[in-house]
Design an enzyme around this catalytic site. Structure first.
Site, PDB file in Angstrom:
ATOM      1  N   HIS A   7       0.820  -1.454  -0.114  1.00 17.50           N
ATOM      2  CA  HIS A   7      -0.086  -0.024  -0.054  1.00 17.50           C
ATOM      3  C   HIS A   7       0.677   1.230   0.025  1.00 17.50           C
ATOM      4  CE1 HIS A   7      -1.963  -3.221   2.457  1.00 17.50           C
ATOM      5  NE2 HIS A   7      -2.843  -3.115   1.459  1.00 17.50           N
ATOM      6  N   GLY A  23      -8.137  12.393   6.246  1.00 14.45           N
ATOM      7  CA  GLY A  23      -8.871  11.130   5.474  1.00 14.45           C
ATOM      8  C   GLY A  23      -8.542  11.245   3.781  1.00 14.45           C
ATOM      9  N   ARG A  27      -6.671  16.672   0.661  1.00 16.79           N
ATOM     10  CA  ARG A  27      -6.337  17.428   1.889  1.00 16.79           C
ATOM     11  C   ARG A  27      -4.909  17.191   2.103  1.00 16.79           C
ATOM     12  NH1 ARG A  27     -10.420  16.727   6.597  1.00 16.79           N
ATOM     13  NH2 ARG A  27     -11.736  16.663   5.053  1.00 16.79           N
ATOM     14  N   ARG A  46      -2.614   3.979  -4.897  1.00 20.75           N
ATOM     15  CA  ARG A  46      -4.173   4.118  -4.975  1.00 20.75           C
ATOM     16  C   ARG A  46      -4.404   5.725  -4.902  1.00 20.75           C
ATOM     17  NH1 ARG A  46      -7.444  -0.543  -3.106  1.00 20.75           N
ATOM     18  NH2 ARG A  46      -5.870  -2.306  -3.520  1.00 20.75           N
ATOM     19  N   ARG A  90      -4.064  12.341  13.346  1.00 23.71           N
ATOM     20  CA  ARG A  90      -5.171  12.358  12.548  1.00 23.71           C
ATOM     21  C   ARG A  90      -5.691  13.957  12.621  1.00 23.71           C
ATOM     22  NH1 ARG A  90      -9.851  11.353   9.903  1.00 23.71           N
ATOM     23  NH2 ARG A  90     -11.615  11.266  11.238  1.00 23.71           N
ATOM     24  N   SER A  93     -12.441  15.312  10.018  1.00 23.32           N
ATOM     25  CA  SER A  93     -13.529  15.821  10.322  1.00 23.32           C
ATOM     26  C   SER A  93     -14.603  15.140  10.838  1.00 23.32           C
ATOM     27  CB  SER A  93     -14.358  16.373   8.883  1.00 23.32           C
ATOM     28  OG  SER A  93     -14.524  15.482   7.871  1.00 23.32           O
ATOM     29  N   GLU A 183     -12.503   6.774  12.057  1.00 25.32           N
ATOM     30  CA  GLU A 183     -11.347   6.232  11.958  1.00 25.32           C
ATOM     31  C   GLU A 183     -10.307   6.108  13.336  1.00 25.32           C
ATOM     32  OE1 GLU A 183     -12.059   8.858  10.132  1.00 25.32           O
ATOM     33  OE2 GLU A 183     -12.476   7.653   8.131  1.00 25.32           O
ATOM     34  N   SER A 205     -17.481  19.100  10.704  1.00 22.28           N
ATOM     35  CA  SER A 205     -17.766  19.467   9.455  1.00 22.28           C
ATOM     36  C   SER A 205     -19.375  19.732   9.212  1.00 22.28           C
ATOM     37  CB  SER A 205     -17.320  18.642   8.362  1.00 22.28           C
ATOM     38  OG  SER A 205     -17.881  17.183   8.882  1.00 22.28           O
ATOM     39  N   ASP A 206     -20.084  18.914  10.159  1.00 19.65           N
ATOM     40  CA  ASP A 206     -21.544  19.032  10.335  1.00 19.65           C
ATOM     41  C   ASP A 206     -22.033  18.755  11.836  1.00 19.65           C
ATOM     42  OD1 ASP A 206     -20.399  16.508   8.935  1.00 19.65           O
ATOM     43  OD2 ASP A 206     -22.216  15.592  10.114  1.00 19.65           O
ATOM     44  N   ARG A 220     -14.673  21.647   3.395  1.00 15.25           N
ATOM     45  CA  ARG A 220     -13.983  20.647   4.177  1.00 15.25           C
ATOM     46  C   ARG A 220     -12.376  20.558   3.665  1.00 15.25           C
ATOM     47  NH1 ARG A 220     -18.778  18.288   4.277  1.00 15.25           N
ATOM     48  NH2 ARG A 220     -18.274  16.668   2.623  1.00 15.25           N
TER      49      ARG A 220
END
Ligand code: HPA
Length: 235
Positions: A7, A23, A27, A46, A90, A93, A183, A205-206, A220
């Site tokens: 990965h 995430g 960003r 990826r 980390r 959001s 996460e 974010s919400d 975001r």
């Protein structure tokens, strides 16, 4: 395990001791382009962009986690165990379920509850409580106070479902949990098992309490600079 991994295409030494982990891969790119000097792309498998550069003379990396506990489980495991990374912060959001928190406020995650099964792999004779590194937490609180941002320290709920038929948000709110994301619990488990340090800082974010305040995907990506600066200062 030999590097590169399935990965991450980087070599040992390509990552700094501290990795900021949003995430969203876009960003990650935004943080590298906005805040880091001499940033070099060290992974793009990826499209999970990872960069290493310098912030105020300190060597720092940033790499995306993707969404969900399995994804951050893979990347944080490989960074801690194969790439010698010591600290993962980390910068995510979350949805707020706390009446004192509004869009763009910050949650510093002291702990992370979960409906996920990540910790089952350790076959513990009980329930593990995923918690942040106290050292990173203390520094983050000091930086939040300095920056003047509205913030709270407490529990997050790391859910395996974004669309949740069980309507669980307000049940967690009754336990004083501040926000929902997907996460942190797996990240905290990996750090504990590897003997390393992790912290999650989330921008709201919400809000489940004030749904009219929700931010757009574009906001975001670009408007969470305060949280990124806080994370970079403690790196
Ligand atoms: N649920 C899960 N993850 C999230 C949310 C949410 O409401 N908001 C931002 N990340």
């Amino acid at each position: 395990m030999a590097v590169p991994t399935p990965h991450i295409s980087a070599q040992v030494g390509d990552f700094a001791e501290t990795v900021l982990m949003p995430g969203d891969p876009l960003r990650s790119k935004f943080i590298a382009e906005t805040f880091l000097e001499d940033a070099v792309l060290v992974n793009n498998v990826r499209g999970v962009q990872g960069y290493t550069g310098y912030y105020k003379g300190k060597r720092v990396s940033v790499m995306a986690s993707g969404m969900g506990q399995p994804a951050i489980g893979i990347y944080s495991y490989e960074l801690f165990n194969f790439y010698g990374v010591k600290n993962i912060i980390r910068v995510g959001s979350c949805g707020s379920i706390d009446k004192d928190l509004h869009a763009r406020d910050i949650i510093v995650a002291q702990g992370a509850c979960t409906n996920g099964n990540y910790a089952a792999q350790y076959e513990l004779p009980g329930t593990f409580c995923p918690i942040a590194s106290y050292e990173l937490l203390e520094k983050a609180v000091a930086e939040c106070r300095k920056s003047g941002v509205n913030f709270k320290v407490g529990n997050l709920f790391s859910s395996d479902m974004f669309y949740d038929d069980a309507d669980s948000a307000m049940k967690w709110a009754k336990m004083g949990v501040l926000g929902i994301e997907m996460e942190s619990a797996a990240l905290y488990c990996n750090a504990a098992r590897a003997g390393k340090n992790a912290l999650c800082i989330c921008t709201v974010s919400d809000s489940f309490i004030y749904p009219e305040e929700n931010t757009t995907a574009e906001e975001r990506q670009t408007s969470f600079t305060k949280m990124m600066e806080i994370a970079l200062e403690i790196a």
